[in-house]
Design a protein around this motif. Structure first.
Motif, PDB file in Angstrom:
ATOM      1  N   UNK A  31       3.580  -4.019  -3.779  1.00  0.00           N
ATOM      2  CA  UNK A  31       3.711  -4.946  -4.912  1.00  0.00           C
ATOM      3  C   UNK A  31       2.439  -4.983  -5.744  1.00  0.00           C
ATOM      4  N   UNK A  32       1.292  -4.877  -5.098  1.00  0.00           N
ATOM      5  CA  UNK A  32       0.022  -4.844  -5.827  1.00  0.00           C
ATOM      6  C   UNK A  32      -0.122  -3.554  -6.624  1.00  0.00           C
ATOM      7  N   UNK A  33       0.293  -2.443  -6.051  1.00  0.00           N
ATOM      8  CA  UNK A  33       0.232  -1.170  -6.771  1.00  0.00           C
ATOM      9  C   UNK A  33       1.163  -1.183  -7.974  1.00  0.00           C
ATOM     10  N   UNK A  34       2.335  -1.798  -7.814  1.00  0.00           N
ATOM     11  CA  UNK A  34       3.307  -1.837  -8.908  1.00  0.00           C
ATOM     12  C   UNK A  34       2.761  -2.568 -10.121  1.00  0.00           C
ATOM     13  N   UNK A  35       1.880  -3.551  -9.883  1.00  0.00           N
ATOM     14  CA  UNK A  35       1.313  -4.343 -10.981  1.00  0.00           C
ATOM     15  C   UNK A  35      -0.129  -3.962 -11.283  1.00  0.00           C
ATOM     16  N   UNK A  36      -0.632  -2.886 -10.650  1.00  0.00           N
ATOM     17  CA  UNK A  36      -2.065  -2.563 -10.699  1.00  0.00           C
ATOM     18  C   UNK A  36      -2.875  -3.859 -10.559  1.00  0.00           C
ATOM     19  N   UNK A  37      -2.623  -4.536  -9.454  1.00  0.00           N
ATOM     20  CA  UNK A  37      -3.198  -5.850  -9.207  1.00  0.00           C
ATOM     21  C   UNK A  37      -4.562  -5.807  -8.555  1.00  0.00           C
ATOM     22  N   UNK A  60     -10.794  -0.415   1.666  1.00  0.00           N
ATOM     23  CA  UNK A  60      -9.611  -0.579   0.814  1.00  0.00           C
ATOM     24  C   UNK A  60      -9.930  -0.259  -0.638  1.00  0.00           C
ATOM     25  N   UNK A  61     -11.094  -0.681  -1.103  1.00  0.00           N
ATOM     26  CA  UNK A  61     -11.490  -0.411  -2.490  1.00  0.00           C
ATOM     27  C   UNK A  61     -11.500   1.094  -2.761  1.00  0.00           C
ATOM     28  N   UNK A  62     -12.063   1.851  -1.842  1.00  0.00           N
ATOM     29  CA  UNK A  62     -12.122   3.303  -2.021  1.00  0.00           C
ATOM     30  C   UNK A  62     -10.728   3.923  -1.957  1.00  0.00           C
ATOM     31  N   UNK A  63      -9.892   3.414  -1.058  1.00  0.00           N
ATOM     32  CA  UNK A  63      -8.551   3.978  -0.894  1.00  0.00           C
ATOM     33  C   UNK A  63      -7.638   3.675  -2.079  1.00  0.00           C
ATOM     34  N   UNK A  64      -7.779   2.482  -2.652  1.00  0.00           N
ATOM     35  CA  UNK A  64      -6.823   2.039  -3.672  1.00  0.00           C
ATOM     36  C   UNK A  64      -7.275   2.315  -5.103  1.00  0.00           C
ATOM     37  N   UNK A  65      -8.452   2.874  -5.274  1.00  0.00           N
ATOM     38  CA  UNK A  65      -8.926   3.167  -6.630  1.00  0.00           C
ATOM     39  C   UNK A  65      -7.939   4.067  -7.375  1.00  0.00           C
ATOM     40  N   UNK A  66      -7.352   5.016  -6.686  1.00  0.00           N
ATOM     41  CA  UNK A  66      -6.409   5.932  -7.321  1.00  0.00           C
ATOM     42  C   UNK A  66      -5.144   5.228  -7.794  1.00  0.00           C
ATOM     43  N   UNK A  67      -4.837   4.068  -7.204  1.00  0.00           N
ATOM     44  CA  UNK A  67      -3.655   3.302  -7.588  1.00  0.00           C
ATOM     45  C   UNK A  67      -3.979   2.217  -8.611  1.00  0.00           C
ATOM     46  N   UNK A  68      -5.245   2.118  -8.998  1.00  0.00           N
ATOM     47  CA  UNK A  68      -5.643   1.115  -9.974  1.00  0.00           C
ATOM     48  C   UNK A  68      -5.757  -0.288  -9.428  1.00  0.00           C
ATOM     49  N   UNK A  69      -5.755  -0.447  -8.109  1.00  0.00           N
ATOM     50  CA  UNK A  69      -5.869  -1.770  -7.490  1.00  0.00           C
ATOM     51  C   UNK A  69      -7.349  -2.095  -7.288  1.00  0.00           C
ATOM     52  N   UNK A  86     -13.475  -2.879 -15.961  1.00  0.00           N
ATOM     53  CA  UNK A  86     -14.578  -3.128 -15.032  1.00  0.00           C
ATOM     54  C   UNK A  86     -14.050  -3.910 -13.835  1.00  0.00           C
ATOM     55  N   UNK A  87     -14.873  -3.997 -12.796  1.00  0.00           N
ATOM     56  CA  UNK A  87     -14.547  -4.839 -11.660  1.00  0.00           C
ATOM     57  C   UNK A  87     -15.830  -5.384 -11.054  1.00  0.00           C
ATOM     58  N   UNK A  88     -15.700  -6.460 -10.297  1.00  0.00           N
ATOM     59  CA  UNK A  88     -16.825  -7.034  -9.552  1.00  0.00           C
ATOM     60  C   UNK A  88     -16.551  -6.780  -8.078  1.00  0.00           C
ATOM     61  N   UNK A  89     -17.146  -5.747  -7.495  1.00  0.00           N
ATOM     62  CA  UNK A  89     -16.869  -5.456  -6.084  1.00  0.00           C
ATOM     63  C   UNK A  89     -17.328  -6.565  -5.146  1.00  0.00           C
ATOM     64  N   UNK A  90     -18.498  -7.144  -5.434  1.00  0.00           N
ATOM     65  CA  UNK A  90     -19.043  -8.180  -4.566  1.00  0.00           C
ATOM     66  C   UNK A  90     -19.756  -9.250  -5.407  1.00  0.00           C
TER      67      UNK A  90
END
Length: 229
Positions: A118-124, A158-167, A218-222
């Motif tokens: 569901x998160x991937x579907x919305x690039x959440x 998770x951040x590294x894994x999901x970058x390709x999905x835009x999450x 952009x994103x705020x990782x931490x």
């Protein structure tokens, strides 16, 4: 209007966050550990949907949620729920270790796995409300800190894994915050509790909302939040 899945909405940071999200017109799905708690949450947040599963029993989360309605698209998953039980390594029980690791780490990992489509579907976005204990530890904090150090590792992987999905994946590390959990900590430490000495939950919520609302370029990782001078 965004759709957020939120744990820990019953008190402290989670309740303050849910209130702010509702007040600005967003829609909530709230996790409750029991039907009784779900009823309380629905009364507190009219219009919010609830699902029931206990993070303390991560091996049952998938089975429990499979019988309930989950959104097909989700703008964010925000992990706020947490537990703490102080104790020295030479005296802390296996059940205490299992409880803290279950609620603070394994449960969030399993819930994230289930909701990733569901998160991937919305690039959440996934937000982990961690703790200062996720960056360092002290005597009698080993089990809680271990769970929060693990939560940081989960977020980083998770951040590294999901970058390709835009999450996007973010962690926030608040210092001691004026919540019922903090009051419990003071009881365990045998010290008087004065809420005015600690970070207001609303300040932490402002940090979380900044992560959620940041433009998608952009994103705020931490984000580390400490008490003011």
């Amino acid at each position: 209007m965004a759709l957020h899945f939120l744990t820990g909405a019953g008190s402290g940071i989670g309740e303050a966050l849910a209130t702010r999200l509702v007040d600005r017109g967003d829609t909530l799905v709230l996790l409750a550990r029991s039907e009784d708690r779900a009823h309380v949450l629905r009364e507190r947040f009219p219009g919010a949907a609830t699902v029931v599963a206990d993070l303390a029993e991560p091996q049952r989360i998938a089975e429990e949620l499979a019988r309930q309605h989950l959104p097909e698209r989700l703008d964010s998953l925000i992990h706020v729920a947490g537990v703490v039980d102080l104790g020295r390594v030479d005296s802390l029980s296996v059940s205490s270790w299992s409880w803290q690791l279950g609620v603070n780490l394994i449960g969030p990992a399993e819930l994230t796995r289930i909701l990733l489509p569901a998160l991937r579907a919305a690039t959440g976005q996934v937000v982990f409300v961690n703790s200062g204990a996720g960056l360092r530890t002290s005597p009698e904090w080993s089990a809680y800190a271990a769970s929060k150090h693990g939560l940081k590792a989960l977020a980083d992987g998770l951040r590294a894994e999901e970058a390709a999905h835009g999450v996007r994946v973010s962690s926030i590390f608040p210092g001691r915050t004026a919540t019922p959990m903090q009051q419990r900590v003071h009881e365990q430490e045998g010290r008087p509790y004065d809420a005015t000495e600690f970070i207001d939950p609303e300040s932490v919520v402002t940090g979380i909302l900044t992560m959620l609302d940041l433009p998608r370029d952009a994103q705020i990782p931490e984000l580390v939040i400490r008490p003011g001078a």
